[in-house]
Design an enzyme around this catalytic site. Structure first.
Site, PDB file in Angstrom:
ATOM      1  N   CYS A   8       7.631   2.412  -4.986  1.00 24.22           N
ATOM      2  CA  CYS A   8       6.717   3.263  -4.213  1.00 24.22           C
ATOM      3  C   CYS A   8       7.205   4.703  -4.101  1.00 24.22           C
ATOM      4  O   CYS A   8       6.429   5.595  -3.760  1.00 24.22           O
ATOM      5  CB  CYS A   8       6.514   2.671  -2.827  1.00 24.22           C
ATOM      6  SG  CYS A   8       5.958   0.984  -2.916  1.00 24.22           S
ATOM      7  N   ASN A  12      -1.855  -0.410  -0.601  1.00 25.25           N
ATOM      8  CA  ASN A  12      -0.587   0.075  -1.153  1.00 25.25           C
ATOM      9  C   ASN A  12      -0.685   0.081  -2.684  1.00 25.25           C
ATOM     10  O   ASN A  12      -0.769  -0.971  -3.300  1.00 25.25           O
ATOM     11  CB  ASN A  12       0.529  -0.861  -0.663  1.00 25.25           C
ATOM     12  CG  ASN A  12       1.901  -0.481  -1.187  1.00 25.25           C
ATOM     13  OD1 ASN A  12       2.033   0.331  -2.090  1.00 25.25           O
ATOM     14  ND2 ASN A  12       2.923  -1.100  -0.613  1.00 25.25           N
ATOM     15  N   HIS A  22       3.978   7.611   1.560  1.00 30.09           N
ATOM     16  CA  HIS A  22       3.587   6.386   0.878  1.00 30.09           C
ATOM     17  C   HIS A  22       2.786   5.539   1.862  1.00 30.09           C
ATOM     18  O   HIS A  22       3.147   5.417   3.036  1.00 30.09           O
ATOM     19  CB  HIS A  22       4.828   5.621   0.417  1.00 30.09           C
ATOM     20  CG  HIS A  22       4.496   4.264  -0.097  1.00 30.09           C
ATOM     21  ND1 HIS A  22       3.551   4.082  -1.071  1.00 30.09           N
ATOM     22  CD2 HIS A  22       4.936   3.025   0.255  1.00 30.09           C
ATOM     23  CE1 HIS A  22       3.432   2.795  -1.304  1.00 30.09           C
ATOM     24  NE2 HIS A  22       4.253   2.128  -0.518  1.00 30.09           N
TER      25      HIS A  22
END
Ligand code: ACO
Length: 331
Positions: free
Chosen positions: A119, A288, A258
């Site tokens: 990420c 996500n 993120h």
């Protein structure tokens, strides 16, 4: 090749994004696993995510975002000298997704390689591109965070399948006269590598009948332990990068984080003593998307006119590895 200049400042001169059309809502997931819209919304902040179709690979998502970013930068594809794709969901193990993308774009001049930093991948890739440009090796770079998370998601595991989505965001970097990247802070902690992983398919555990039967090619995650780490590490990373410039929270206009979980981001804002309104959020729409999350969030904040010239923007991410990174940019 350009000359090395110690005072060279590198900035983002164009951005682009691409999200697949297909929307998978929480209500759709209710029909697939034992979950509810209420649980997903309150525990994560996610309402829906985008899912690429079966014939679309990560490089296809990256291509659309890349074309838009290069156009917005006022460059031609053939001007690009470096392509870095941040991804943990490559088209295949070999060759790199960046090389496949280079071929698809026809970016003949560009050197191309992938960065694997989960990420935090987009931030690692931006930091890498900045260093290359500052070194004088390349005049510009195309950086893309692109993921087809749906290919590595176990659609029978309610602990993970509600979290992830597909997409891509891109940025073109080049020397700038005003603003640009002011500070970078990166970090890694491999002692916690087991918290989030895809166990099989690599040299440790090559693909076999057993690995497929045991669903070991999908993401496995220790969610609650990661949650605690994410809050602490993302807040520290943002503060570390800002403190390199002696910036306090009043000096920051936007944090582009993120997008793993709304509760993580609320806790990060509290820990950084940052006005919650300064944190850009799109997790509700996309979930996500690993390296693509920070990238797409940045692109959307720019397109929506939220980020204005002169604003101080902090990109801040955390992910499997563990890895983390924060970059302070004057827009
Ligand atoms: N629907 C309904 N119930 C669920 C679901 C679901 N989709 N998923 C889990 N549950 C249940 C669990 O089974 C558990 O039930 P039990 O108490 O009967 O055992 C209960 O909900 C609580 O489970 P927890 O895992 O403790 O829930 P938590 O509040 O921690 O939320 C979550 C889980 C959303 C995954 C959270 O831990 C999280 O966001 N973690 C961080 C993720 C992250 O940051 N990852 C790193 C970046 S991603 C990357 O690098 C690719």
């Amino acid at each position: 090749m350009c000359d090395k200049k110690d005072d060279l400042r590198v900035g983002i001169i164009g951005v682009g994004s691409y999200l697949p059309e297909k929307v998978l809502t929480n209500e759709d997931l209710e029909k697939m696993v034992d979950t509810s819209d209420e649980w997903i919304t309150t525990r994560t902040g996610i309402k829906e995510r985008r899912i690429a179709d079966k014939d679309t690979a990560t490089s296809d998502l990256a291509k659309e975002a890349a074309i838009e970013a290069v156009k917005n930068a006022g460059l031609k594809i053939t001007d690009i000298e470096l392509i870095i794709v941040a991804t943990i969901t490559p088209d295949s193990t070999l060759p790199s997704t960046a090389c496949i993308l280079q071929g698809k774009l026809g970016a003949k001049k560009a050197v191309a390689f992938d960065v694997s930093a989960a990420c935090a991948g987009f931030i690692y890739a931006i930091a890498t591109a900045e260093a290359f440009i500052k070194s004088g090796l390349y005049k510009n770079a195309l950086v893309i965070g692109a993921e087809k998370m749906s290919s590595f998601t176990d659609w029978k595991d309610r602990n993970t399948c509600v979290l992830f989505g597909d997409g891509a965001g891109a940025a073109v970097l080049a020397p700038v006269k005003d603003g640009g990247i002011l500070a970078t802070h990166l970090g890694s902690d491999g002692s916690q590598a087991d918290l989030l992983k895809v166990p099989a398919g690599g040299s440790r555990m090559p693909a076999s009948k057993e690995t497929v039967e045991n669903r070991l090619h999908y993401i496995k995650m220790s969610g609650s332990e990661l949650f605690k780490q994410a809050v602490k590490i993302m807040a520290n990373a943002g503060n570390e990068a800002a403190s390199l410039l002696h910036f306090g929270c009043d000096d920051i206009d936007w944090v582009i984080p993120h997008q793993a979980n709304i509760r993580i981001l609320n806790a990060v804002a509290k820990r950084m003593k940052l006005d919650r309104e300064k944190i850009y959020l799109n997790i509700e729409r996309y979930g996500n998307m690993s390296s693509a999350s920070t990238a797409v969030a940045l692109v959307e904040a720019v397109k929506e006119g939220k980020i204005k010239k002169g604003d101080v923007v902090v990109l801040d991410a955390f992910g499997a590895g563990l890895v983390w990174g924060a970059i302070v940019i004057r827009w």
